[in-house]
Design an enzyme around this catalytic site. Sequence first.
Site, mmCIF file in Angstrom:
data_model
loop_
_atom_site.group_PDB
_atom_site.id
_atom_site.type_symbol
_atom_site.label_atom_id
_atom_site.label_comp_id
_atom_site.label_asym_id
_atom_site.label_seq_id
_atom_site.Cartn_x
_atom_site.Cartn_y
_atom_site.Cartn_z
ATOM 1 N N GLY A 26 36.186 76.821 70.723
ATOM 2 C CA GLY A 26 37.326 75.900 70.621
ATOM 3 C C GLY A 26 38.509 76.294 71.479
ATOM 4 O O GLY A 26 39.440 75.498 71.671
ATOM 5 N N THR A 27 38.506 77.537 72.000
ATOM 6 C CA THR A 27 39.684 78.030 72.728
ATOM 7 C C THR A 27 39.262 78.834 73.962
ATOM 8 O O THR A 27 38.088 79.191 74.117
ATOM 9 C CB THR A 27 40.531 78.982 71.837
ATOM 10 O OG1 THR A 27 39.726 80.132 71.514
ATOM 11 C CG2 THR A 27 41.002 78.321 70.551
ATOM 12 N N LEU A 29 38.196 81.101 76.958
ATOM 13 C CA LEU A 29 37.054 81.121 77.878
ATOM 14 C C LEU A 29 35.868 80.350 77.319
ATOM 15 O O LEU A 29 35.108 79.730 78.065
ATOM 16 C CB LEU A 29 36.645 82.574 78.184
ATOM 17 C CG LEU A 29 37.726 83.458 78.810
ATOM 18 C CD1 LEU A 29 37.160 84.836 79.161
ATOM 19 C CD2 LEU A 29 38.313 82.807 80.053
ATOM 20 N N ARG A 49 36.088 79.687 63.222
ATOM 21 C CA ARG A 49 36.543 79.535 61.837
ATOM 22 C C ARG A 49 37.404 78.289 61.644
ATOM 23 O O ARG A 49 37.412 77.689 60.585
ATOM 24 C CB ARG A 49 37.341 80.786 61.420
ATOM 25 C CG ARG A 49 36.513 82.046 61.361
ATOM 26 C CD ARG A 49 37.380 83.273 61.333
ATOM 27 N NE ARG A 49 38.237 83.343 62.516
ATOM 28 C CZ ARG A 49 39.160 84.269 62.727
ATOM 29 N NH1 ARG A 49 39.378 85.202 61.815
ATOM 30 N NH2 ARG A 49 39.884 84.272 63.818
ATOM 31 N N ASP A 75 31.950 81.183 60.322
ATOM 32 C CA ASP A 75 32.428 82.550 60.518
ATOM 33 C C ASP A 75 31.206 83.395 60.863
ATOM 34 O O ASP A 75 30.308 83.558 60.031
ATOM 35 C CB ASP A 75 33.103 83.053 59.231
ATOM 36 C CG ASP A 75 33.789 84.397 59.458
ATOM 37 O OD1 ASP A 75 33.286 85.195 60.272
ATOM 38 O OD2 ASP A 75 34.831 84.642 58.817
ATOM 39 N N PHE A 107 42.818 93.575 68.815
ATOM 40 C CA PHE A 107 44.266 93.799 68.913
ATOM 41 C C PHE A 107 44.472 95.188 69.449
ATOM 42 O O PHE A 107 43.560 96.006 69.445
ATOM 43 C CB PHE A 107 44.986 93.591 67.563
ATOM 44 C CG PHE A 107 44.304 94.223 66.392
ATOM 45 C CD1 PHE A 107 44.300 95.589 66.213
ATOM 46 C CD2 PHE A 107 43.649 93.439 65.450
ATOM 47 C CE1 PHE A 107 43.668 96.175 65.136
ATOM 48 C CE2 PHE A 107 43.010 94.010 64.361
ATOM 49 C CZ PHE A 107 43.018 95.383 64.208
ATOM 50 N N TYR A 157 35.079 97.481 79.553
ATOM 51 C CA TYR A 157 35.180 98.740 78.797
ATOM 52 C C TYR A 157 34.004 98.913 77.821
ATOM 53 O O TYR A 157 33.952 99.893 77.094
ATOM 54 C CB TYR A 157 36.562 98.920 78.141
ATOM 55 C CG TYR A 157 37.039 97.873 77.166
ATOM 56 C CD1 TYR A 157 36.388 97.634 75.968
ATOM 57 C CD2 TYR A 157 38.215 97.166 77.425
ATOM 58 C CE1 TYR A 157 36.851 96.702 75.057
ATOM 59 C CE2 TYR A 157 38.687 96.223 76.534
ATOM 60 C CZ TYR A 157 37.993 96.000 75.345
ATOM 61 O OH TYR A 157 38.462 95.083 74.440
ATOM 62 N N PRO A 200 40.260 90.762 83.678
ATOM 63 C CA PRO A 200 41.323 89.932 83.107
ATOM 64 C C PRO A 200 41.257 88.457 83.503
ATOM 65 O O PRO A 200 41.270 88.131 84.692
ATOM 66 C CB PRO A 200 42.605 90.574 83.650
ATOM 67 C CG PRO A 200 42.195 91.377 84.828
ATOM 68 C CD PRO A 200 40.762 91.755 84.644
ATOM 69 N N ARG A 209 47.422 88.930 71.746
ATOM 70 C CA ARG A 209 47.022 90.084 70.939
ATOM 71 C C ARG A 209 47.031 91.396 71.707
ATOM 72 O O ARG A 209 47.169 92.453 71.126
ATOM 73 C CB ARG A 209 45.641 89.850 70.348
ATOM 74 C CG ARG A 209 45.701 88.850 69.220
ATOM 75 C CD ARG A 209 44.344 88.432 68.761
ATOM 76 N NE ARG A 209 44.453 87.467 67.700
ATOM 77 C CZ ARG A 209 44.429 86.147 67.887
ATOM 78 N NH1 ARG A 209 44.303 85.648 69.101
ATOM 79 N NH2 ARG A 209 44.532 85.329 66.867
#
Length: 293
Positions: A26-27, A29, A49, A75, A107, A157, A200, A209
Amino acid sequence: MPSPEESGMLKENALKGKTIIVTGGGTGLGKAMGTYFLKLGANLVITSRKLDVLQKTATEMEAESGGKVLALACDVRNYSEVENMRQKAIERFGSVNALLNNAAGNFISPTERLSANAFSTIIDIVLKGSVNCSLALGKYWIKESMPGNILNIVTTYAFTGSAYVVPSACAKGGVLAMTRSLAAEWGRHKIRTNAIAPGPFPTKGAWERLLPGDMAEKFDFKNRVPLKRVGEHQEIANLAAYLISDFSGYINGDVITIDGGEWLQGAGQFNGLEMVTSDMWDNIEQLTRSTKR
Ligand code: HXC
Ligand code: NAP
């Protein structure tokens, strides 16, 4: 004319007839990759969610592409919700052909400040969530003797580790191990498993975050990248569409990095010398040559 970074790469209808589940679709990438899959002719299932966010995105996507999108709350930490999501996707589109494990939580924090629950929350979303979805789809493809395709979004990473995002690094490292393991085990069932390791790519979710407040200015990611820019969403969408498509049919168990060279820049011992000026290099050359004499 749009630049190559902003243009779709695959031929029209490259994903026609495929139904693709995008977790966290829904958001950010997930939304960018899903939108491109739709433009290439796929049916799309987006899950996360927040159903209201998904429904808004689904409406936008359908208007932009003319394709079909099913928005489902799920979820990924909860296996029964994942099974239910798979079932609803099959009921709507008849079958599912590919899974994009993109949902994540993260985070930034010194590790010693984290509660045990904070640590396991990230492991549960990223590692357990990717395991749950892969297991649910893998069982289905093997039972139905259908080919399948799993694409996991990790990070660079996952191979280097990183301070201050240790739960995410542990979880993404685990997802990378799962990628290679399933590729070897499920290849004989014609299920391919690959991963993308992005550098990035600015999104609201990640930047809020990981770089809150004025951190985005103080710690500007593009300065860490040899190409001196961040990624364009269409660039990762092009790579994901290729890996989901049959054009990449012989790629299995690989992780493809798309980071402008960022992680190698951090790894090479002398890479930090980019601040050395031409005059300084003249001086250095004189000194090094003189030692030979
Ligand atoms: C320390 C924190 C914290 C913080 C939450 N917690 N935020 N601890 N610092 N900033 C602790 C809480 O106190 C709690 O522990 C535990 O974590 C769970 O928190 P909840 O808020 O109950 O969790 P939940 O509602 O499940 O939300 C999950 C979340 C949230 C991960 C905390 O941020 C989220 O929903 N994120 C989803 C989207 C996201 O993170 N996108 C970015 C992906 S970017 P206690 O002990 O108090 O109960 C990415 C890119 C990497 O991965 C590379 C970029 C270049
Ligand atoms: P984002 O927009 O925050 O995406 C994360 C998505 O995960 C959200 O849609 C969120 O939706 C969903 N999600 C979180 N917890 C979930 C759960 N328990 N169950 C189901 N869905 C859940 O961030 P993004 O930057 O686009 O990140 C997408 C992927 O790229 C992630 O895997 C991330 O690690 C990876 N990545 C991003 C970057 C970057 O620079 N942006 C770099 C490297 C890797 P809900 O809140 O509605 O659940």
